[in-house]
Structures are given as structure tokens and as C-alpha cells.
Design a protein around this motif. Structure first.
Motif, short mmCIF file in Angstrom:
data_model
loop_
_atom_site.label_atom_id
_atom_site.label_comp_id
_atom_site.label_asym_id
_atom_site.label_seq_id
_atom_site.Cartn_x
_atom_site.Cartn_y
_atom_site.Cartn_z
N ASN A 44 -43.19 -56.88 -90.63
CA ASN A 44 -43.07 -56.28 -89.31
C ASN A 44 -43.97 -55.04 -89.14
O ASN A 44 -43.59 -54.06 -88.52
CB ASN A 44 -41.61 -55.89 -89.02
N ASN A 45 -45.18 -55.10 -89.69
CA ASN A 45 -46.13 -54.00 -89.55
C ASN A 45 -47.03 -54.20 -88.35
O ASN A 45 -47.37 -55.34 -87.99
CB ASN A 45 -47.01 -53.88 -90.79
N ASN A 46 -47.43 -53.11 -87.72
CA ASN A 46 -48.51 -53.12 -86.74
C ASN A 46 -49.83 -52.89 -87.47
O ASN A 46 -49.91 -51.99 -88.32
CB ASN A 46 -48.33 -52.01 -85.70
N ILE A 47 -50.84 -53.67 -87.14
CA ILE A 47 -52.13 -53.56 -87.81
C ILE A 47 -53.20 -53.21 -86.79
O ILE A 47 -53.36 -53.90 -85.78
CB ILE A 47 -52.51 -54.87 -88.53
N VAL A 48 -53.95 -52.14 -87.08
CA VAL A 48 -55.08 -51.75 -86.26
C VAL A 48 -56.34 -51.91 -87.10
O VAL A 48 -56.43 -51.37 -88.20
CB VAL A 48 -54.97 -50.29 -85.79
N VAL A 49 -57.30 -52.65 -86.58
CA VAL A 49 -58.57 -52.84 -87.27
C VAL A 49 -59.68 -52.17 -86.48
O VAL A 49 -59.85 -52.44 -85.29
CB VAL A 49 -58.89 -54.34 -87.48
N LEU A 50 -60.42 -51.30 -87.15
CA LEU A 50 -61.64 -50.71 -86.59
C LEU A 50 -62.83 -51.35 -87.28
O LEU A 50 -62.86 -51.42 -88.53
CB LEU A 50 -61.69 -49.20 -86.84
N ASP A 51 -63.78 -51.83 -86.51
CA ASP A 51 -64.95 -52.46 -87.10
C ASP A 51 -66.09 -52.41 -86.09
O ASP A 51 -65.84 -52.37 -84.87
CB ASP A 51 -64.65 -53.91 -87.50
N ARG A 52 -67.32 -52.44 -86.58
CA ARG A 52 -68.47 -52.40 -85.68
C ARG A 52 -68.75 -53.75 -85.03
O ARG A 52 -69.52 -53.82 -84.07
CB ARG A 52 -69.71 -51.93 -86.44
N ALA A 53 -68.15 -54.83 -85.54
CA ALA A 53 -68.34 -56.14 -84.92
C ALA A 53 -67.83 -56.10 -83.48
O ALA A 53 -66.82 -55.48 -83.19
CB ALA A 53 -67.60 -57.21 -85.71
N PRO A 54 -68.55 -56.77 -82.57
CA PRO A 54 -68.16 -56.69 -81.16
C PRO A 54 -66.84 -57.36 -80.82
O PRO A 54 -66.24 -57.07 -79.79
CB PRO A 54 -69.32 -57.37 -80.45
N SER A 55 -66.37 -58.26 -81.66
CA SER A 55 -65.11 -58.96 -81.37
C SER A 55 -64.31 -59.11 -82.65
O SER A 55 -64.86 -59.07 -83.75
CB SER A 55 -65.38 -60.33 -80.73
N PRO A 56 -63.00 -59.29 -82.52
CA PRO A 56 -62.16 -59.40 -83.72
C PRO A 56 -62.44 -60.66 -84.49
O PRO A 56 -63.03 -61.62 -83.96
CB PRO A 56 -60.74 -59.40 -83.13
N PRO A 57 -62.03 -60.71 -85.76
CA PRO A 57 -62.21 -61.94 -86.54
C PRO A 57 -61.45 -63.08 -85.90
O PRO A 57 -60.33 -62.88 -85.40
CB PRO A 57 -61.65 -61.56 -87.91
N PRO A 58 -62.01 -64.27 -85.89
CA PRO A 58 -61.35 -65.40 -85.22
C PRO A 58 -60.20 -65.96 -86.04
O PRO A 58 -60.23 -67.10 -86.50
CB PRO A 58 -62.48 -66.41 -85.07
N VAL A 59 -59.18 -65.15 -86.21
CA VAL A 59 -58.00 -65.54 -86.99
C VAL A 59 -56.81 -65.50 -86.05
O VAL A 59 -56.34 -64.42 -85.65
CB VAL A 59 -57.78 -64.60 -88.19
N ALA A 60 -56.30 -66.66 -85.68
CA ALA A 60 -55.28 -66.76 -84.63
C ALA A 60 -54.03 -65.95 -84.93
O ALA A 60 -53.44 -65.35 -84.04
CB ALA A 60 -54.92 -68.22 -84.40
N GLU A 61 -53.62 -65.91 -86.20
CA GLU A 61 -52.38 -65.19 -86.51
C GLU A 61 -52.50 -63.69 -86.24
O GLU A 61 -51.49 -63.01 -86.07
CB GLU A 61 -51.98 -65.43 -87.95
#
Length: 314
Positions: A44-61
Motif C-alpha cells: 500500500n505504498n505511493n510511488i513517485v518516479v522522477l525521470d528525464r524520459a518524456p513519458s512513464p515506463p509502459p508498465v500497466a500496473e
């Protein structure tokens, strides 16, 4: 005496739960593996990802989850990182754990190869590795401390909402044993270990546990030296057949979760990861100071340790 090496599994990693975790460089490699591990529904964690890629990784979960936030951010820009941290803290109301992970490998050969500028003069070296792997780390640390420090320890200029927490930084085996052929990367990762040693005590006073991981060669996209068309997995199998210890990114992710789960007990630790085995280094290094400093130098060091050379305004 060195601490014993050990293995981790999903059932023994004991990561934090019901927390908000921010990861820099989380769109691939170790960062993405850590995001996936810590996002498991039962935690039950909230996850924040910062990255220079213009869009998030294509991982549906991740992308379909209300507990996941992706923010495009350039860690070499103070304004970009500052805005991203503020957005993350506002979105989930607080931050509990920070994984300072964004990094790059050595970029070319900068010291022994002479490159010329368009005018024919010696060209300025490419400092990208230094900029990302150590300079930006300092900015991330500043922001992490600002957001995590306990309310009762905020300075008059601080406005963070923190109640304490953990910061885990990605160093490297090269941060303990320099890697020939990668001097800028090695210097930067030694700097990450230096941040740990210089800041661990002051961070503890603020309710923040500071630690590092030091992975050896890990199967991630920044790996150099692959043959054209060779998959990362095939390269890893080739290296293992030659006796090179190889980590899976998932093992490093388990280690990050394990350290965060330790809370204050993990403060000041440095975990080496090789061949998917884990070992804490900092305690052993501290215990053996007399062996590598000698008694005379150790006593001289201890005698001057309390001098107010660097006044601290905490």
C-alpha cells in the motif's frame, strides 16, 4: 571483522508499508525495479518516479494505479527537481522515503584522449557524468532533507511537512574500489559515499536515516560493452561464464526496500551487492580503522575530532 553476506527475497526484504516513496531515475533499470517492488498492492505504498524520459515506463500496473505518480524532471536542473518534489509532496500530502538513484555511466574517455574544439584548441571535457552522478545528487539530498526533516527541527526558513524518514543513495562498487577506465564515474560514486559519511550524523538529528547501496555490475540499460544486437541477458550470461559476478536489478530493489524498512537502524550503512549477495561495509570499515590508519594516526584523528572546525547551525 566484516559483516556476513546474506541474500534477500521478497519474503525477507521487509520494506516499508503505507508510505510515500520518491525515486529519481525510476523509469528503467534499478529505479524501475524498485518502483515495481515497493508498489506491490499488499504494501500500500505511493510511488513517485522522477525521470528525464518524456513519458512513464509502459508498465500497466504502475500507469493504471492511483498510487503511482510520474513526473518528468531533469535532475541537473535545480528548478526542475524543486518543482517535482513540491508536486510529489502536494499530490500525496507528504514524503517518507527518497531513493537518490538517477545516474549515468562513464561517457567516453575524457582524460587521456585529446578532443579538439572547432577552433582547433583542446576541447572542454564532457562533465555529464559528474553533473548527474554527484552534483545533482547534492541537489536531491537538499530537497530530500527539506521535505523529510521533522517538524520540530525545521529551520525558520523551512516549510517542509516531514516527520523524518529515510534517504537511500545509489553509490557503486566503484565508490569503494575505483573502476579502472571509469575515473569520472568512480570519483562521483566515491563522492556519494563521502556524502553518507559526512551527513549521516546530522541527518539522524533530523529524524532522517541516510544510507547507500553499492551495487557491482547490474543488468540495467546503462551497461556498456555489449556487442551489437546482444541482449542484456545474453551479455550477463556471457560475463557470468567468465567469472564476473552479476546482479539482477530486482535484487538491488529488494535491498533498497530492506534498508528503507530498517528505518533509523539503517542509518549510516553502506550495502555492497555482488552476485545477488548483500553485505554491509561501513560498520566493518569503522571497526578496522586502526588497521588501515595505524594507531598513531588514529589517536591523532580522535584527538582533534571535537575541534569546532566546521560550525554546524543545526
Amino acid at each position: 571483522m566484516a559483516s556476513p553476506a546474506f541474500s534477500l527475497s521478497p519474503s525477507t526484504s521487509n520494506p516499508p508499508q503505507n508510505s510515500t516513496i520518491l525515486i529519481t531515475g525510476g523509469a528503467s533499470g534499478i529505479g524501475l525495479a524498485t518502483a515495481l517492488h515497493l508498489h506491490i498492492p499488499s504494501y500500500n505504498n505511493n510511488i513517485v518516479v522522477l525521470d528525464r524520459a518524456p513519458s512513464p515506463p509502459p508498465v500497466a500496473e504502475l500507469t493504471s494505479s492511483s498510487r503511482f505518480l510520474y513526473i518528468q524532471s531533469d535532475v541537473t536542473s535545480w528548478q526542475s527537481q524543486r518543482s517535482a518534489f513540491a508536486q510529489a509532496a502536494s499530490h500525496f500530502n507528504h514524503l517518507d522515503h527518497i531513493f537518490v538513484n538517477a545516474g549515468v555511466a562513464e561517457i567516453g574517455e575524457q582524460l587521456f584522449t585529446d578532443h579538439l574544439s572547432p577552433s582547433g584548441e583542446l576541447a572542454e571535457p564532457d562533465r555529464t557524468t559528474i553533473d548527474i552522478d554527484i552534483r545533482a545528487v547534492g541537489d536531491t539530498l537538499k530537497l530530500a532533507i527539506h521535505h523529510l526533516r521533522r517538524k520540530d527541527n525545521n529551520t525558520s526558513s523551512g516549510s517542509g511537512k516531514g516527520q523524518g524518514g529515510t534517504i537511500v543513495m545509489t553509490a557503486s562498487l566503484a565508490g569503494y574500489l575505483a573502476s579502472a577506465g571509469a575515473p569520472l564515474y568512480s570519483a562521483a560514486k566515491h563522492g556519494v559515499v563521502g556524502y553518507l559519511r559526512a551527513l549521516k550524523s546530522d541527518c539522524a538529528k533530523l529524524g532522517i536515516s541516510l544510507s547507500v547501496i553499492a551495487p557491482g555490475i547490474t543488468l540495467t540499460p546503462i551497461i556498456l560493452g555489449r556487442r551489437e544486437g546482444q541482449s542484456l541477458q545474453a551479455w550477463g550470461e556471457d560475463m557470468q561464464s567468465r567469472g564476473v559476478p552479476i546482479n539482477d536489478a530486482e535484487t538491488v530493489a529488494l535491498t533498497v526496500g530492506f534498508i528503507m524498512g530498517l528505518g533509523v537502524k539503517g542509518g549510516g550503512s553502506g550495502f555492497l551487492i555482488q552476485g545477488n549477495r548483500v553485505q554491509e561495509l561501513e560498520a566493518g570499515i569503522a571497526r578496522t580503522r586502526e588497521q588501515w590508519m595505524g594507531r598513531e594516526m588514529l589517536e591523532l584523528f580522535r584527538g582533534g575530532r571535537g575541534a569546532p572546525l566546521f560550525p554546524n547551525k543545526l
